[in-house]
Design a protein around this motif. Structure first.
Motif, short mmCIF file in Angstrom:
data_model
loop_
_atom_site.label_atom_id
_atom_site.label_comp_id
_atom_site.label_asym_id
_atom_site.label_seq_id
_atom_site.Cartn_x
_atom_site.Cartn_y
_atom_site.Cartn_z
N HIS A 31 0.87 -1.18 0.00
CA HIS A 31 0.00 0.00 0.00
C HIS A 31 0.90 1.22 0.00
O HIS A 31 1.81 1.32 0.84
CB HIS A 31 -0.89 0.02 1.24
CG HIS A 31 -1.99 -0.97 1.20
ND1 HIS A 31 -3.30 -0.61 1.00
CD2 HIS A 31 -1.99 -2.31 1.32
CE1 HIS A 31 -4.05 -1.69 1.01
NE2 HIS A 31 -3.27 -2.74 1.20
N ARG A 77 -1.08 -1.32 -4.31
CA ARG A 77 -2.36 -0.61 -4.21
C ARG A 77 -2.14 0.85 -3.84
O ARG A 77 -1.31 1.16 -3.01
CB ARG A 77 -3.25 -1.27 -3.16
CG ARG A 77 -3.64 -2.66 -3.56
CD ARG A 77 -4.50 -3.30 -2.51
NE ARG A 77 -5.08 -4.53 -3.05
CZ ARG A 77 -5.85 -5.32 -2.35
NH1 ARG A 77 -6.17 -5.03 -1.10
NH2 ARG A 77 -6.35 -6.40 -2.91
N SER A 78 -2.94 1.71 -4.47
CA SER A 78 -2.87 3.14 -4.21
C SER A 78 -4.26 3.74 -4.36
O SER A 78 -5.07 3.26 -5.15
CB SER A 78 -1.92 3.82 -5.19
OG SER A 78 -2.00 5.23 -5.08
N ASN A 136 -6.75 2.64 2.36
CA ASN A 136 -5.31 2.89 2.31
C ASN A 136 -4.83 3.58 3.58
O ASN A 136 -3.86 4.33 3.59
CB ASN A 136 -4.97 3.75 1.08
CG ASN A 136 -3.56 3.55 0.59
OD1 ASN A 136 -2.95 2.52 0.85
ND2 ASN A 136 -3.05 4.53 -0.12
#
Length: 131
Positions: free
Chosen positions: A3, A67-68, A115
C-alpha cells in the motif's frame, strides 16, 4: 500486498511518501515514511510506489500487488492513461524497470478509506490530518 501513498502541502509544497508492505498472511514485513522535499502530490505518489517496490525487491519478493488511492498513478502505471509530465515519465520508467526486476506486479486502485496505514504515515510526516 504493498500500500503506497504520497502527499504534499501545496502544489508543489513540502511532500512526503509512505508505504506498508504485508506478506500473504497479512503480517507487516516493512513500512517506511519520509519527507521528500518540495514536490507535487502526483510526484510523491510515484515516489512512494517506487520506494515500496524497491523494498519489495530488497526483501526478495517476486510477486507484489501494489495498491494506491491515486487514480492518476494507477491509470498511468497500468497503461490506461498517457503521462504528460516529463518528471512523471521519468519516474514511470523507473517504476517499469523495478516492475521487470521483481517479476509480477499488479497495480490496483483502492479508495482512500482502504489505504489508511500508508495514508497515516504520510500525514504524520507532513504534520497534517490528511496529506
Amino acid at each position: 500486498m504493498l500500500h503506497v501513498d504520497g502527499g504534499a502541502r501545496g502544489a508543489p509544497g513540502p511532500a512526503a511518501i509512505g508505504y506498508v508492505l504485508d506478506d500473504a498472511s497479512g503480517q507487516r514485513i516493512a513500512e517506511h515514511a519520509e519527507a521528500i522535499g518540495i514536490a507535487a502530490a502526483a510526484e510523491a505518489e510515484y515516489r512512494a510506489l517506487l520506494a515500496g517496490l524497491a523494498r519489495a525487491l530488497e526483501l526478495g519478493l517476486s510477486c507484489v500487488a501494489a495498491r494506491s488511492d491515486s487514480r492518476l498513478l494507477i491509470g498511468h502505471v497500468g497503461g490506461e492513461q498517457s503521462i504528460r509530465s516529463p518528471r512523471l515519465v521519468a519516474l514511470a520508467a523507473e517504476i517499469d524497470d523495478m516492475r521487470m526486476r521483481l517479476g509480477t506486479v499488479l497495480f490496483e486502485w483502492i479508495p482512500e478509506s482502504a489505504n489508511g496505514a500508508a495514508h497515516e504515515l504520510v500525514a504524520r510526516v507532513l504534520g497534517t490530518a490528511s496529506p
